[in-house]
Design an enzyme around this catalytic site. Sequence first.
Site, PDB file in Angstrom:
ATOM      1  CD  GLU A 287      45.289  40.831  35.881  1.00 47.23           C
ATOM      2  OE1 GLU A 287      45.111  39.623  35.650  1.00 47.23           O
ATOM      3  OE2 GLU A 287      44.966  41.701  35.070  1.00 47.23           O
ATOM      4  CG  HIS A 313      76.642  37.897  33.820  1.00 51.66           C
ATOM      5  ND1 HIS A 313      77.960  37.898  34.202  1.00 51.66           N
ATOM      6  CD2 HIS A 313      76.258  36.594  33.803  1.00 51.66           C
ATOM      7  CE1 HIS A 313      78.363  36.643  34.390  1.00 51.66           C
ATOM      8  NE2 HIS A 313      77.345  35.846  34.151  1.00 51.66           N
ATOM      9  CE  LYS A 427      40.316  45.180  30.941  1.00 52.88           C
ATOM     10  NZ  LYS A 427      39.645  43.980  31.408  1.00 52.88           N
TER      11      LYS A 427
HETATM   12  O1  LIG Z   1      40.746  36.275  28.426  1.00 49.55           O
HETATM   13  P1  LIG Z   1      40.230  37.662  28.394  1.00 49.55           P
HETATM   14  O2  LIG Z   1      38.869  37.756  28.994  1.00 49.55           O
HETATM   15  O3  LIG Z   1      40.272  38.246  27.016  1.00 49.55           O
HETATM   16  O4  LIG Z   1      41.139  38.539  29.305  1.00 49.55           O
HETATM   17  C1  LIG Z   1      42.458  38.897  29.049  1.00 49.55           C
HETATM   18  C2  LIG Z   1      42.975  39.685  30.221  1.00 49.55           C
HETATM   19  O5  LIG Z   1      42.122  40.789  30.357  1.00 49.55           O
HETATM   20  C3  LIG Z   1      42.209  41.627  31.498  1.00 49.55           C
HETATM   21  O6  LIG Z   1      43.225  42.545  31.350  1.00 49.55           O
HETATM   22  C4  LIG Z   1      42.377  40.907  32.799  1.00 49.55           C
HETATM   23  O7  LIG Z   1      42.827  41.813  33.770  1.00 49.55           O
HETATM   24  C5  LIG Z   1      43.336  39.754  32.678  1.00 49.55           C
HETATM   25  O8  LIG Z   1      43.288  38.999  33.862  1.00 49.55           O
HETATM   26  C6  LIG Z   1      42.965  38.880  31.506  1.00 49.55           C
HETATM   27  O9  LIG Z   1      43.849  37.790  31.429  1.00 49.55           O
END
Ligand SMILES: O=P(O)(O)OC[C@H]1O[C@H](O)[C@H](O)[C@@H](O)[C@@H]1O
Length: 458
Positions: A287, A313, A427
């Site tokens: 990421e 393996h 998202k």
């Molecule tokens: O900790 P949060 O804000 O809930 O984020 C949880 C995750 O969300 C997203 O997918 C980001 O790309 C991640 O880098 C992050 O760890």
Amino acid sequence: MALSLDFTNMFLPGVVTDAEWSESAGRLRGAHDAVMERHARGELGFIDLPEDQALLEQTTRYAERARGRWTDVVVLGIGGSALGPIALRTALRPFGWNGLSDEARAGNPRLHVLDNVDPDTITATLATLPLDRTLFLVISKSGGTAETMAQYLLVRGALDARFGARAVEHLVFVTDPAKGSLRPIATRESIAALDIPANVGGRFSVLSPVGLLPAALIGIDVTALLAGAADMRRRCVDGDLATNPAGTFAVLQWLAHARHGRGIHVLMPYADPLRDFAAWFVQLWAESLGKILPDGTSVGPTPVPALGATDQHSQVQLFMEGPADKTVTFVAVAGREARGPIPALHADVPDLAYLGGHTLGELLEIERRATAGALAARGRPNMTLTLDTVDPWHVGALIQFLELATAYAGELYGVNAFDQPGVELGKRFTYGMMGRPGFEAARDEFAALPQSDASRRI
Ligand SMILES: O=P(O)(O)OC[C@H]1O[C@H](O)[C@H](O)[C@@H](O)[C@@H]1O
């Protein structure tokens, strides 16, 4: 030395050359200066976490108060808010929470990390937990991640139904000090809340209460964890290639990729307690470094998790004879040669007899050396990180090592290692389809995409 990096096997014919190596000294200095400049501007807060006494106290105070009250602690979180707690649990409470007898747990609660929204897992977990003795940690840097919020709503519903006004006693939030949806809920309902500093990104947050709180609650020495990280931070205090281990790792991975096409970076611990570190590293490396450059070029290495000797393996055949596009970083643990003596039985069966008198620890380490040597003999570059032992101090050092290496690698690849714009589109489509207000355009954009074609399904 507590954590050492042997990179001899990166200097193979056709891989990193001495000339490239000497030229890289200036490159690392530049990367180090750039990282430190951002830090001086108040960014990259992960660098300060090893010495953040206030956060450590916040965490240990909460864990002290909770002592003895809970049999089960459940982390609700995903990505950086779950992978760190899982890696710490596996490393420092090995053999899994459910493999430890009550005696071995010494009164510490079991730790569960949901890390997904699979309805079957969550329903089954909630059904088996003793709710009256369970504490839920809602961990989210942004305080709004859909999966974590959905987990929270499910748990909150169950807690409200069972405990009414006392439901909040079973909750603690770990989130940004000001932003997101969790903070105002915590304030309004007097729910305990610990901070993830605003300048610490999710995948760099394991040494904040994100990792520290679950670890402290299950009896892991978090002070030692931070001390090991602080030691690594001191070892990486300047950008000198001769002394900076994280810089050395980053430069070698980058040279192997940018100059020699080795862009698949395998992390292969030879120790079960470290197996989930490979998954944590995958998020960090992928990421942070998989990005689009200003000129439109896509760059970034592909991290691959593996486990020795198990993957000898399985994946090692590919590492040996598949495309020459990989580096392998082994993680070894020293001093286990005497562990697991193998009985000398079946003296008349040669396939078994030679093992007698050796130990499992010896076998595992010899297998690692044999695999490293075999890869090198085939021109396949590899390095070995060795930890003296798996304890909180060494695990803290390993975390800080890989986080700093990621920051340096970001500079070497020319990308911002601290954002993740590429995950946003998916998202937005999700929000659109789930009917979240403000995402109608995303719903329409998704609907206009070529949809599943019946003639291309069987
Ligand atoms: O900790 P949060 O804000 O809930 O984020 C949880 C995750 O969300 C997203 O997918 C980001 O790309 C991640 O880098 C992050 O760890």
